[in-house]
Design an enzyme around this catalytic site. Structure first.
Site, short mmCIF file in Angstrom:
data_model
loop_
_atom_site.label_atom_id
_atom_site.label_comp_id
_atom_site.label_asym_id
_atom_site.label_seq_id
_atom_site.Cartn_x
_atom_site.Cartn_y
_atom_site.Cartn_z
N LYS A 54 0.84 -1.20 0.00
CA LYS A 54 0.00 0.00 0.00
C LYS A 54 0.88 1.26 0.00
O LYS A 54 0.70 2.16 -0.80
CB LYS A 54 -0.91 0.02 1.24
CG LYS A 54 -2.08 -0.98 1.17
CD LYS A 54 -2.80 -1.14 2.51
CE LYS A 54 -3.87 -2.22 2.42
NZ LYS A 54 -4.55 -2.49 3.70
N GLN A 98 -4.44 -1.58 10.16
CA GLN A 98 -4.37 -2.88 9.48
C GLN A 98 -4.91 -3.98 10.39
O GLN A 98 -4.52 -4.09 11.56
CB GLN A 98 -2.92 -3.17 9.06
CG GLN A 98 -2.76 -4.38 8.17
CD GLN A 98 -3.46 -4.28 6.82
OE1 GLN A 98 -3.60 -3.19 6.25
NE2 GLN A 98 -3.94 -5.40 6.30
N ASP A 121 -10.93 3.25 5.06
CA ASP A 121 -11.31 1.83 4.94
C ASP A 121 -12.83 1.66 4.93
O ASP A 121 -13.33 0.60 4.55
CB ASP A 121 -10.77 1.05 6.15
CG ASP A 121 -9.56 0.21 5.81
OD1 ASP A 121 -9.42 -0.19 4.64
OD2 ASP A 121 -8.76 -0.07 6.73
N1 GUN Z 1 -6.99 -6.70 6.56
C1 GUN Z 1 -7.40 -7.39 5.47
N2 GUN Z 1 -7.98 -6.56 4.57
C2 GUN Z 1 -7.94 -5.33 5.10
C3 GUN Z 1 -8.38 -4.04 4.64
O1 GUN Z 1 -8.96 -3.88 3.56
N3 GUN Z 1 -8.13 -3.01 5.49
C4 GUN Z 1 -7.54 -3.18 6.69
N4 GUN Z 1 -7.37 -2.11 7.45
N5 GUN Z 1 -7.11 -4.34 7.14
C5 GUN Z 1 -7.32 -5.41 6.35
#
Ligand code: GUN
Length: 298
Positions: A54, A98, A121
């Protein structure tokens, strides 16, 4: 004969980046650089990999991102304090925590403490609620990316039977809301199957589209789907192998077995994954635009 057609998410993400870059240039003229804060807790290898890819994308686009790395044993109070600081820091337009979090942390408490205006998110209950009443603010990245894939490949879901496997707040539930809403490219008859479903095959065999988000490698087999169906594979699973890396990444669909059928499918890697990242960039840009509009209005 190869009966499989791949729906490349990489191609769709390249397409959407063209529009996103234009929006970044417009913000740049106003001296605003979209900035994302990422909180990463513990040593989960997969999470580290996701976060790195990311932030790498943000760097490539000359956007800002900062990782706040905390140890596995960090207290909930310390995490909440950090979120409080980032919430009020106008440098950051987006804040992402995350997941998964270590077991001693109350996930809801943490996610609910994010400023909904920075919740790129789309996991905060205010944003989840707005999505469910058809007034979305931030749409979770993976479901938003799946909708872009369907739109790009002109998969019109109107009147189609779509089966979603999985009911997580990250993918299953929000994608079910999106595809069942009365909007363009949606309006699907939607079924959610999950660990409590007695006979999943009964539903998937009748599906025009199957969206599989279970995190179980190779779960979806040829005898579970009909010919000419479309499969969106959300799984990103690490499988140990003999390669130099020692592992490979596979989806929730058993590609080898599915070759017995004629299907369209998003590949893993190169399908939904790149879309999740491009939608995170888009949501952060959107947040910066909203910040800009609020500042100039005030
Ligand atoms: N863990 C797995 N997918 C995601 C996501 O799209 N965002 C976040 N913050 N954690 C994740």
């Amino acid at each position: 004969m190869n009966n499989i057609t791949y729906l490349s998410g990489k191609e769709v993400s390249d397409f959407v980046y063209r529009d996103i870059k234009k929006r970044i240039r417009l913000l740049d003229k106003k001296k605003i650089i979209p900035s994302l804060a990422v909180i990463l807790i513990g040593d989960n290898q997969a999470s580290e990999l996701y976060v790195r890819s990311k932030t790498k994308t943000f760097k490539k686009l000359n956007l800002h991102s900062k990782i706040f790395k905390l140890s596995e044993t960090t207290s909930e109070k310390k995490i909440l304090n950090l979120i409080y600081e980032i919430n009020k820091n106008s440098y950051f337009h987006g804040l992402l925590i995350q997941l998964p979090l270590p077991n001693h942390i109350d996930k809801e408490k943490v996610v609910f403490s994010i400023n909904p205006e920075k919740d790129v998110d789309g996991f905060h209950p205010i944003n989840a609620g707005l999505l469910s009443v058809g007034r979305p603010n931030f749409i979770p990245c993976t479901p938003k990316g799946i909708m872009k894939i369907l739109e790009y490949y002109k998969v019109n879901l109107n009147g189609k039977n779509v089966v979603v496997l999985g009911r997580s707040n990250i993918v299953g539930r929000p994608i079910s809301i999106l595809i069942s809403s009365k909007t363009k490219y949606a309006n699907a008859t939607t079924t959610i199957c999950h660990s409590g479903t007695l006979d999943i095959k009964k539903f998937t065999r009748n599906a025009d589209v199957v969206i599989v988000a279970l995190g179980i490698p190779g779960f979806l087999k040829a005898d579970m789907v009909k010919n000419n169906s479309i499969i969106i594979d959300v799984g990103i699973n690490r499988i140990k192998d003999q390669s130099s890396k020692g592992y490979s990444i596979v989806g929730d669909a058993d590609l080898l077995d599915l070759k017995k059928k004629t299907i369209d499918i998003t590949p893993v890697p190169g399908g939904v994954g790149p879309m999740t990242i491009s939608m995170l960039v888009e949501n952060t840009v959107e947040s910066a635009e909203k910040y800009c509009a609020r500042s100039s209005a005030g």
